[in-house]
Write a protein that holds these residues in place. Structure first.
Motif, PDB file in Angstrom:
ATOM      1  N   PHE A 140       0.820  -1.206   0.000  1.00 47.52           N
ATOM      2  CA  PHE A 140       0.000   0.000   0.000  1.00 47.52           C
ATOM      3  C   PHE A 140       0.860   1.264   0.000  1.00 47.52           C
ATOM      4  CE2 PHE A 140      -3.222  -2.886   2.071  1.00 47.52           C
ATOM      5  CZ  PHE A 140      -4.104  -2.879   0.993  1.00 47.52           C
ATOM      6  N   SER A 141       1.993   1.220   0.676  1.00 49.38           N
ATOM      7  CA  SER A 141       2.844   2.418   0.761  1.00 49.38           C
ATOM      8  C   SER A 141       3.499   2.762  -0.576  1.00 49.38           C
ATOM      9  CB  SER A 141       3.924   2.228   1.824  1.00 49.38           C
ATOM     10  OG  SER A 141       4.833   1.203   1.445  1.00 49.38           O
ATOM     11  N   SER A 142       3.532   1.807  -1.500  1.00 48.70           N
ATOM     12  CA  SER A 142       4.133   2.060  -2.813  1.00 48.70           C
ATOM     13  C   SER A 142       3.117   2.604  -3.815  1.00 48.70           C
ATOM     14  CB  SER A 142       4.741   0.776  -3.375  1.00 48.70           C
ATOM     15  OG  SER A 142       3.720  -0.155  -3.723  1.00 48.70           O
ATOM     16  N   PHE A 143       1.844   2.554  -3.452  1.00 51.51           N
ATOM     17  CA  PHE A 143       0.788   2.944  -4.397  1.00 51.51           C
ATOM     18  C   PHE A 143       0.753   4.464  -4.564  1.00 51.51           C
ATOM     19  CE2 PHE A 143      -3.439   4.233  -5.647  1.00 51.51           C
ATOM     20  CZ  PHE A 143      -3.801   3.296  -6.601  1.00 51.51           C
ATOM     21  N   LYS A 144       0.715   4.905  -5.830  1.00 50.58           N
ATOM     22  CA  LYS A 144       0.607   6.322  -6.151  1.00 50.58           C
ATOM     23  C   LYS A 144      -0.382   6.516  -7.293  1.00 50.58           C
ATOM     24  CE  LYS A 144       3.810   8.040  -3.371  1.00 50.58           C
ATOM     25  NZ  LYS A 144       3.453   8.957  -2.264  1.00 50.58           N
ATOM     26  N   TYR A 145      -1.258   7.501  -7.117  1.00 50.50           N
ATOM     27  CA  TYR A 145      -2.086   8.000  -8.225  1.00 50.50           C
ATOM     28  C   TYR A 145      -1.568   9.382  -8.570  1.00 50.50           C
ATOM     29  CZ  TYR A 145      -5.885  10.449 -10.605  1.00 50.50           C
ATOM     30  OH  TYR A 145      -6.617  11.202 -11.503  1.00 50.50           O
ATOM     31  N   GLU A 146      -1.228   9.602  -9.850  1.00 44.92           N
ATOM     32  CA  GLU A 146      -0.653  10.873 -10.271  1.00 44.92           C
ATOM     33  C   GLU A 146      -1.457  11.470 -11.420  1.00 44.92           C
ATOM     34  OE1 GLU A 146       3.982  10.834  -9.820  1.00 44.92           O
ATOM     35  OE2 GLU A 146       3.354   8.859 -10.536  1.00 44.92           O
ATOM     36  N   TYR A 147      -1.694  12.765 -11.315  1.00 48.07           N
ATOM     37  CA  TYR A 147      -2.444  13.509 -12.343  1.00 48.07           C
ATOM     38  C   TYR A 147      -1.722  14.808 -12.640  1.00 48.07           C
ATOM     39  CZ  TYR A 147      -5.692  17.186 -13.832  1.00 48.07           C
ATOM     40  OH  TYR A 147      -6.274  18.257 -14.476  1.00 48.07           O
ATOM     41  N   GLU A 148      -1.664  15.167 -13.910  1.00 45.99           N
ATOM     42  CA  GLU A 148      -1.159  16.474 -14.315  1.00 45.99           C
ATOM     43  C   GLU A 148      -2.084  17.041 -15.381  1.00 45.99           C
ATOM     44  OE1 GLU A 148       2.945  18.730 -15.751  1.00 45.99           O
ATOM     45  OE2 GLU A 148       2.938  16.578 -15.343  1.00 45.99           O
ATOM     46  N   LYS A 149      -2.485  18.278 -15.193  1.00 47.47           N
ATOM     47  CA  LYS A 149      -3.433  18.941 -16.094  1.00 47.47           C
ATOM     48  C   LYS A 149      -2.967  18.871 -17.544  1.00 47.47           C
ATOM     49  CE  LYS A 149      -4.856  23.677 -17.185  1.00 47.47           C
ATOM     50  NZ  LYS A 149      -4.680  25.094 -16.785  1.00 47.47           N
ATOM     51  N   ASN A 150      -3.883  18.415 -18.412  1.00 51.56           N
ATOM     52  CA  ASN A 150      -3.629  18.328 -19.859  1.00 51.56           C
ATOM     53  C   ASN A 150      -2.352  17.552 -20.178  1.00 51.56           C
ATOM     54  OD1 ASN A 150      -5.948  19.669 -20.481  1.00 51.56           O
ATOM     55  ND2 ASN A 150      -4.978  21.561 -21.150  1.00 51.56           N
ATOM     56  N   ASN A 151      -2.055  16.566 -19.322  1.00 46.22           N
ATOM     57  CA  ASN A 151      -0.869  15.763 -19.587  1.00 46.22           C
ATOM     58  C   ASN A 151      -1.182  14.281 -19.407  1.00 46.22           C
ATOM     59  OD1 ASN A 151       1.660  14.778 -20.022  1.00 46.22           O
ATOM     60  ND2 ASN A 151       2.687  16.062 -18.527  1.00 46.22           N
ATOM     61  N   GLU A 152      -1.063  13.749 -18.187  1.00 45.78           N
ATOM     62  CA  GLU A 152      -1.289  12.325 -18.024  1.00 45.78           C
ATOM     63  C   GLU A 152      -1.883  11.994 -16.663  1.00 45.78           C
ATOM     64  OE1 GLU A 152       2.621  10.146 -16.368  1.00 45.78           O
ATOM     65  OE2 GLU A 152       2.744  10.647 -18.501  1.00 45.78           O
ATOM     66  N   ARG A 153      -2.409  10.778 -16.560  1.00 48.43           N
ATOM     67  CA  ARG A 153      -2.863  10.203 -15.299  1.00 48.43           C
ATOM     68  C   ARG A 153      -2.318   8.784 -15.240  1.00 48.43           C
ATOM     69  NH1 ARG A 153      -9.049  11.014 -16.378  1.00 48.43           N
ATOM     70  NH2 ARG A 153      -9.452   9.839 -14.452  1.00 48.43           N
ATOM     71  N   SER A 154      -1.878   8.374 -14.057  1.00 46.48           N
ATOM     72  CA  SER A 154      -1.293   7.044 -13.951  1.00 46.48           C
ATOM     73  C   SER A 154      -1.427   6.533 -12.525  1.00 46.48           C
ATOM     74  CB  SER A 154       0.188   7.071 -14.356  1.00 46.48           C
ATOM     75  OG  SER A 154       0.940   7.855 -13.446  1.00 46.48           O
ATOM     76  N   ILE A 155      -1.289   5.215 -12.372  1.00 45.97           N
ATOM     77  CA  ILE A 155      -1.143   4.607 -11.053  1.00 45.97           C
ATOM     78  C   ILE A 155       0.101   3.717 -11.091  1.00 45.97           C
ATOM     79  CG2 ILE A 155      -3.586   4.684 -10.412  1.00 45.97           C
ATOM     80  CD1 ILE A 155      -3.837   1.795 -11.237  1.00 45.97           C
ATOM     81  N   SER A 156       0.742   3.582  -9.941  1.00 47.51           N
ATOM     82  CA  SER A 156       1.931   2.742  -9.834  1.00 47.51           C
ATOM     83  C   SER A 156       1.937   2.083  -8.458  1.00 47.51           C
ATOM     84  CB  SER A 156       3.197   3.560 -10.061  1.00 47.51           C
ATOM     85  OG  SER A 156       3.306   4.598  -9.111  1.00 47.51           O
ATOM     86  N   PHE A 157       2.525   0.903  -8.382  1.00 48.51           N
ATOM     87  CA  PHE A 157       2.601   0.183  -7.110  1.00 48.51           C
ATOM     88  C   PHE A 157       3.583  -0.973  -7.261  1.00 48.51           C
ATOM     89  CE2 PHE A 157      -0.730  -1.697  -9.652  1.00 48.51           C
ATOM     90  CZ  PHE A 157      -0.528  -3.065  -9.523  1.00 48.51           C
ATOM     91  N   THR A 158       3.919  -1.593  -6.143  1.00 47.12           N
ATOM     92  CA  THR A 158       4.760  -2.786  -6.122  1.00 47.12           C
ATOM     93  C   THR A 158       3.975  -3.929  -5.485  1.00 47.12           C
ATOM     94  OG1 THR A 158       6.791  -1.492  -5.944  1.00 47.12           O
ATOM     95  CG2 THR A 158       6.904  -3.800  -5.269  1.00 47.12           C
ATOM     96  N   VAL A 159       3.954  -5.069  -6.158  1.00 43.42           N
ATOM     97  CA  VAL A 159       3.264  -6.245  -5.634  1.00 43.42           C
ATOM     98  C   VAL A 159       4.285  -7.354  -5.414  1.00 43.42           C
ATOM     99  CG1 VAL A 159       2.663  -7.025  -7.975  1.00 43.42           C
ATOM    100  CG2 VAL A 159       1.376  -7.882  -6.010  1.00 43.42           C
ATOM    101  N   GLU A 160       4.146  -8.043  -4.293  1.00 44.96           N
ATOM    102  CA  GLU A 160       5.040  -9.161  -3.975  1.00 44.96           C
ATOM    103  C   GLU A 160       4.289 -10.484  -4.137  1.00 44.96           C
ATOM    104  OE1 GLU A 160       6.591  -8.633  -0.083  1.00 44.96           O
ATOM    105  OE2 GLU A 160       7.805  -6.876  -0.608  1.00 44.96           O
ATOM    106  N   LYS A 161       4.995 -11.461  -4.639  1.00 40.36           N
ATOM    107  CA  LYS A 161       4.390 -12.773  -4.833  1.00 40.36           C
ATOM    108  C   LYS A 161       4.411 -13.547  -3.506  1.00 40.36           C
ATOM    109  CE  LYS A 161       4.599 -16.818  -7.892  1.00 40.36           C
ATOM    110  NZ  LYS A 161       5.312 -17.447  -9.036  1.00 40.36           N
ATOM    111  N   ASN A 162       3.236 -14.159  -3.194  1.00 42.69           N
ATOM    112  CA  ASN A 162       3.146 -15.011  -2.009  1.00 42.69           C
ATOM    113  C   ASN A 162       2.232 -16.192  -2.336  1.00 42.69           C
ATOM    114  OD1 ASN A 162       0.396 -14.124  -1.616  1.00 42.69           O
ATOM    115  ND2 ASN A 162       1.222 -12.260  -0.652  1.00 42.69           N
ATOM    116  N   THR A 163       2.008 -17.028  -1.358  1.00 38.34           N
ATOM    117  CA  THR A 163       1.216 -18.249  -1.619  1.00 38.34           C
ATOM    118  C   THR A 163      -0.245 -17.932  -1.924  1.00 38.34           C
ATOM    119  OG1 THR A 163       0.861 -18.472   0.772  1.00 38.34           O
ATOM    120  CG2 THR A 163       2.715 -19.690  -0.204  1.00 38.34           C
TER     121      THR A 163
END
Length: 522
Positions: free
Chosen positions: A22-45
């Motif tokens: 959760f601490s790696s999750f980011k939502y980013e927006y810039e006017k008339n440019n882009e929107r994105s989300i980013s995060f890190t997921v770890e593999k577990n059972t």
């Protein structure tokens, strides 16, 4: 809590992603440019199957919006296997729609042609025949026309970005539907103001004059080749005659001393006057005058009928000039047999005189304007890039444009924090502000009372309740009072000889830099 869902393009698969940081999750927006989300997921059972499905071009659904995965980075540190994921909002795939050049409006044989277009027609052209099912809706008032050199020949996002510059709109997408707003319709006033001592404890204002300019020039209304090349064809019916002339076939006179003349106007200066001399077997001598001065003696005789183009003068000044031709009689040594010599003028539809202006560079523009800022004597001389606008209608319109483009005020940046109400101190949270928020900023000690508009936004995952990082912008007219206050301070310095490129003043108290408020010129 809003789930993060992994989906395929066919919408036949959907699974909630678990095990991401959760601490790696980011939502980013810039006017008339882009929107994105980013995060890190770890593999577990528990998430092994879903982890293996997180690959490029799969879709993520977050808060009802789709984000195609565009970057994955698999990492193994000897203990954990993780994947750094970046997904861009699906509106950005509009770049995969290529807009072909409008050949009908881009005819290379038509020199200096501009395309006049309004916003509705501009967007209709850009969105037509797109196979990706993108649509648009205009919200707000857009009534102006613009002139462009070329329509199309770029991808969809480039086309949208160009339109934003041309029509000054803000685009914001709901998945594959673009909403096109004017600024007043897009921004909504937030219920959360920033007020010094009430819900913010410090503010810092930094004023820079690095990009300040005090003088600007402009050229407008570019002349086309039709405006300057052979732009005033004068034919025999358009000139004045003295004496007896025969006005059929090739117009002519046999009367020695008969003459014709024409007063014409040079529109631009640096004109070249050309004269078409008609020669035939009965031609005699002709004296040519320009503005009362003899230019030369010419012969109208030729065994075979012919015409000769003669340059009478170059670099004529702007204004009126007079051309005159006088018949002087027979040429010595020519046997006219039983015919009388004559001076030929030309056929009724032939061009006798013409003008071409030999202009280069800035001379090719009809209008010139310059402007000195009101701060011209306050700051050192600094010239802004010269403005060229081919389509202005008069000098007043050009002057208005160069004034608008002159950045003659200092740049002001404000940094503040937000603590919430006195009873419930907190930082700006997810629910306090959105992409189209406008926030009131009040700071009596520094003299600020401004409406700040969001231009950039970064949010963490809501479960963390972390502060929202925000960049604000306001229009030059809103910030004018701050800039004028600074100018008054500079005047007080007067003749002290100090050169100030940057000034900063602040009121620190329990410093926090969580919220950066950056004021930019729109």
């Amino acid at each position: 809590m809003e789930p993060l869902i992994l989906k395929n393009r066919n919408n036949t698969f959907g699974e909630v992603i678990t095990g991401f940081d959760f601490s790696s999750f980011k939502y980013e927006y810039e006017k008339n440019n882009e929107r994105s989300i980013s995060f890190t997921v770890e593999k577990n059972t528990q998430n092994a199957d879903i982890f293996n499905q997180i690959v490029n071009e799969m879709l993520l659904e977050w808060e009802g919006q789709l984000y195609p995965i565009k970057s994955t980075s698999i990492k193994f540190d000897g203990v954990k296997l993780s994947n750094d994921v970046i997904a861009k909002h699906i509106f950005m795939e509009f770049q995969n729609h290529y807009i072909q050049k409008d050949i009908n409006n881009n005819d290379s044989s038509t020199e200096d042609k501009k395309i006049k277009i309004n916003l509705q027609d501009y967007l209709n052209f850009g969105f037509k025949n797109n196979q990706l099912d993108y649509t648009f809706e205009i919200i707000g008032n857009f009534d102006k026309f613009v002139y462009i050199d070329e329509l199309g020949n770029k991808n969809g996002l480039e086309f949208l970005a160009e339109g934003a510059e041309l029509f000054n709109y803000i685009y914001f997408a709901d998945n594959k539907k673009f909403y096109i707003y004017d600024e007043s319709t897009f921004y909504k006033m937030s219920n959360t103001p920033l007020i010094y001592t009430f819900n913010s404890s410090e503010a810092q204002a930094t004023i820079t004059t690095t990009d300040l300019k005090t003088y600007i020039q402009g050229f407008g209304g570019k002349l086309t080749s039709k405006d300057i090349t052979n732009y005033n064809p004068i034919k025999p019916p358009n000139i004045s005659y003295s004496g007896k002339f025969i006005k059929d076939g090739t117009w002519r006179t046999e009367e020695v001393g008969a003459s014709y003349q024409k007063t014409f106007e040079c529109k631009h200066g640096k004109e070249e006057l050309s004269w078409t001399l008609k020669k035939m077997s009965k031609g005699g001598k002709v004296d040519i005058y320009l503005d009362g001065e003899l230019i030369g003696n010419y012969k109208c005789y030729s065994k075979n009928a012919t015409t000769e183009r003669i340059v009478i003068a170059k670099n004529l000044s702007e204004g009126q000039h007079t051309f005159k031709a006088i018949f002087r009689g027979a040429i010595k040594g020519i046997d006219y047999k039983k015919s009388n010599p004559c001076m030929y003028v030309g056929t009724e539809k032939s061009t006798l005189l013409n003008l071409t202006a030999n202009l280069k560079g800035n001379e090719l523009y009809k209008f010139y304007a310059e402007h000195k800022s009101d701060n011209f004597n306050l700051y050192p001389f600094a010239e802004a890039p010269t403005v060229y606008n081919d389509n202005v209608k008069d000098r007043d319109e050009l002057l208005k444009e160069i004034k608008a483009q002159l950045n003659d005020q200092p740049t002001v940046e404000i940094t503040t924090n937000y603590l919430g109400s006195y009873e419930d101190r907190k930082y700006i949270q997810d629910e306090d502000i959105s992409e189209n928020s406008m926030v009131r900023f009040i700071h009596d000690p520094l003299g600020y009372d401004l409406d700040l508009k969001v231009v950039k936004l970064t949010k963490s995952h809501p479960i963390l309740q972390q502060p929202v990082e925000v960049d604000f912008s306001n229009s030059p007219k809103d910030i004018l009072r701050i800039q004028q206050n600074f100018n008054r301070k500079v005047r007080k310095i007067g003749s002290s000889g100090g050169s100030q490129s940057e000034s900063s003043f602040s009121m620190p108290e329990n410093y926090s830099d969580i919220v950066g408020v950056t004021i930019l010129d729109d």
